[in-house]
Design an enzyme around this catalytic site. Sequence first.
Site, PDB file in Angstrom:
ATOM      1  N   GLU A 147       0.832  -1.192   0.000  1.00 44.72           N
ATOM      2  CA  GLU A 147       0.000   0.000   0.000  1.00 44.72           C
ATOM      3  C   GLU A 147       0.877   1.256   0.000  1.00 44.72           C
ATOM      4  O   GLU A 147       0.714   2.142  -0.834  1.00 44.72           O
ATOM      5  CB  GLU A 147      -0.877  -0.020   1.251  1.00 44.72           C
ATOM      6  CG  GLU A 147      -1.828   1.127   1.353  1.00 44.72           C
ATOM      7  CD  GLU A 147      -2.836   1.112   0.235  1.00 44.72           C
ATOM      8  OE1 GLU A 147      -3.628   0.156   0.166  1.00 44.72           O
ATOM      9  OE2 GLU A 147      -2.825   2.026  -0.587  1.00 44.72           O
ATOM     10  N   ASP A 179       1.240   3.991  -3.088  1.00 40.56           N
ATOM     11  CA  ASP A 179       0.841   5.383  -2.875  1.00 40.56           C
ATOM     12  C   ASP A 179       1.990   6.326  -3.213  1.00 40.56           C
ATOM     13  O   ASP A 179       1.828   7.291  -3.957  1.00 40.56           O
ATOM     14  CB  ASP A 179       0.437   5.615  -1.417  1.00 40.56           C
ATOM     15  CG  ASP A 179      -0.853   4.906  -1.059  1.00 40.56           C
ATOM     16  OD1 ASP A 179      -1.482   4.338  -1.980  1.00 40.56           O
ATOM     17  OD2 ASP A 179      -1.226   4.907   0.124  1.00 40.56           O
ATOM     18  N   SER A 204      -7.030   2.232  -4.326  1.00 39.64           N
ATOM     19  CA  SER A 204      -5.898   2.847  -3.639  1.00 39.64           C
ATOM     20  C   SER A 204      -4.793   3.183  -4.627  1.00 39.64           C
ATOM     21  O   SER A 204      -3.785   3.764  -4.242  1.00 39.64           O
ATOM     22  CB  SER A 204      -5.376   1.957  -2.515  1.00 39.64           C
ATOM     23  OG  SER A 204      -5.234   0.653  -2.955  1.00 39.64           O
TER      24      SER A 204
END
Length: 796
Positions: A405, A409, A642
């Site tokens: 994650e 990002d 995401s």
Amino acid sequence: MEPCSLACLGAVLGSIVLAAGTEARWATFSQPGWQSGQKPGEDTQISVILALRQRNLAFLEERAQRVSDPSSPEYGQYLSHSEVSALAGPSEEAVMVVKDFLDGASGGHYRFSKAHDFAIFYCSITCTERLFSTTLLLQHGPQSPPVSRIRAATPISLPISVSSVLDGISLNAPILMPRRPKPFVLTPFLYPASGRLAPRIDPLLVAGDGFLMLRFVAYCANGEVNRDRLEQGVCSSSGERPTRIVSFEILVVQEPSVQKVVSMPAVPLVLGQRAGNCGQQVGCVEFNATLGSILNYMTTRVVIRAFFNDGSVTDFSNPTEVRPVWPLPYTTPDFLSRHYNMPLNMPVQHPRNAISVAEFLGQYYNPADLETFFRVMGIQSWPQTAQPWTLGPDVPQTGSVLGGEAQLDLQYIMAMAANVSTWFWSVPGKELATTQEPFLQWLFEVADHNETTAPLVHSVSYIDDEESVPVWFQRRVDVEFMKLALRGVSVLVASGDDGASGYRIRHGNTQFCNRARPGFPASSPWVTSVGGTQLSNVASPVCGYTSDSMVVNCREEGEVACSSDRGGLITTGGGFSNTFPMPWYQREAVGKYLRQADSPLPAAEDPWQFNRSGRAYPDISAVANNYLIWMGDGLESTAGTSASTPLIAAMVAHWNELRLQRGEPQLGFLNPLLYTLAKAHPDAFNDVIIGDNRCGISECCERGFGAARGWDATTGIGSPKFDKVTELLRLRVPSAGVASLSSCMAATPRPAPWPVWMGAVILAGVTTMGCAFVVKTRRRGNAGTHALHKGLLERT
Ligand SMILES: *[C@@H]1O[C@H](CO)[C@@H](O)[C@H](O)[C@H]1NC(C)=O
Ligand SMILES: *[C@@H]1O[C@H](CO)[C@@H](O)[C@H](O)[C@H]1NC(C)=O
Ligand SMILES: *[C@@H]1O[C@H](CO)[C@@H](O)[C@H](O)[C@H]1NC(C)=O
Ligand SMILES: *[C@@H]1O[C@H](CO)[C@@H](O)[C@H](O)[C@H]1NC(C)=O
């Protein structure tokens, strides 16, 4: 209840302690998928966050509306941190009540946030249990690697004087988690050792940009699995007078109308080989092949047969033995730049232009991976901003994972908004061992940063089903987002990867397909919720048209709603909140969706229920699948809202740059602007009209929301055409500027209403040139601020 005055305080505190435990916000912790375990050690130190009830919220909400509404004269007139704190902060009496209460603990210490809207209290388990009259147990959830948290296993009881000045506390708060699918791992498939003739293909095909990879084993004429390597001759050791396999024929079927036959001689030049898994003591050989020149986007299936040296041939393998795949282009910074007409390597420069990615639960990133990613993708970086500024830990902690994650990002935000100052806002902070509620902790920390330091954009990729998040918690988080809107901060939240029915349908739990399950915080009216799309060559209904005499194949690629049943790996979240009513900025757009006939919604009497009056999301979307990220020693492909969320955040950084460079305030809360733009200039967005979100990550339900012309509950207003939106923002002119150039020169950096521009772009365009120039020369440097900004940050 009115907060008590100081005079009556003593009386209340001294009086009987009333149990507050019957109210939902003081209930025992419960969350689907989490179970109570053993008792934590009595001396374990934990932290409890207390959310104090705030004041003037209705007034502030109205104000937040005006400062973010481009048609309001107050647009962009954001409040300062101290103004918001002064208005929203709890009364002194309320703060006193909480202080007295915490002082009464047998040990521990506490501190308040600057605005006194939160308090954090540290103490041992025994001390905490006594103070909050509850029993604490470890909770175990579906987290990998496993994380346990301490939560109230019985209702919380507080003196009524205390409970009446609080919104809630973290002891029974939900545990929000990243919802990304696990990375794609090739686990060895167990092939049958005998009993067939046709080769067997591993059900998991790998499909990429214009290629397919398959793995298979062969069976010999006697029905036994092949144990011979290619050099020896396939099946050369099977039986007395073996019949050898000389070649394989692979048939690739791509719907609706493409077939491709590939003949592969059984020689090492064309096939790969390694030991296969055919059960114990069976030394079979697994072959692999890579097929190129495969068409992207189409549903693709593969069958195979074998030719023997006596001229005989097996049947084709059973097509249902293999899962269909969808070859798709990979998503890279370069691809995104071309697809959205977004500049790569064009540095943002304004010192206030900072972005933050929120990471919870010990996700960390690797600086070397970031550098490698930049190098591999041809991204330029500048020393000052080459690495993010880290708040909180970024070190491998016990139980922490090299964060897919976090890496995703950071790699994409920093690549797509070159030279942007990026904050890696990692929570839990210093108190890793004791922090129990990272989301509240994050809000606590965000609330403590004033406008000289705070990033202008937050990207958040965490979500849970709304129904498993207590209502007090949702409302409190929403209020914090509203306060950020007042301060001109944009919060972007992923809309989720589990479609319309939510997280609980994962792992075959299709009983949860019974109704729509919105996700939080995506459903907060004060965030910009970002959905996911994927590329397709069937982006409008005519492209898939087939009849007895015609097949319409479109060459153009476009975006459709991202869905796992079309190879998207995830399904874009979207729907209608059951907690928050539909906000003003989307009523018109969503109203049209509720009435449209492109993709009719389930009828009111349909058992699959959704809330027509609720806050509808997502607001906007972008490509969400097949992102290549650098993880440790190689590229991995990943998917999720995401991924689309940091991409939109990077676009917002560029848009903010445009405004900051002209001395105008940043964009702040985006939704009113986005819906206004989409209505006045639909051509500035890719309207997504194909697809639906009835699936999840792998399971599919019968019902979900369909894409439609205009706003829809799969992709919102669609994806932005970056250059067109930029142009519209560039053309924006203060209404004073339309009147004359001199009034333009006198214009303050405060923006004026936009409707003039909405209707009169051409006129505005001419006048703006002068205005922009004038404003530019008036721009003030902000170097001092920047130094302060950096000085405050710690690097780990
Ligand atoms: C077979 O797989 C290996 C990796 O497992 C790969 O290096 C090789 O290129 C593959 N060969 C073919 C022909 O696909
Ligand atoms: C990068 O941004 C900083 C402000 O954060 C600015 O001072 C610098 O000039 C920018 N670099 C380039 C190459 O534009
Ligand atoms: C913002 O916070 C910093 C550090 O806490 C402080 O030094 C500064 O004075 C604050 N600025 C304003 C405008 O309150
Ligand atoms: C629908 O949403 C509204 C808020 O807009 C809420 O008050 C109501 O309870 C919701 N209905 C259901 C059945 O959840």
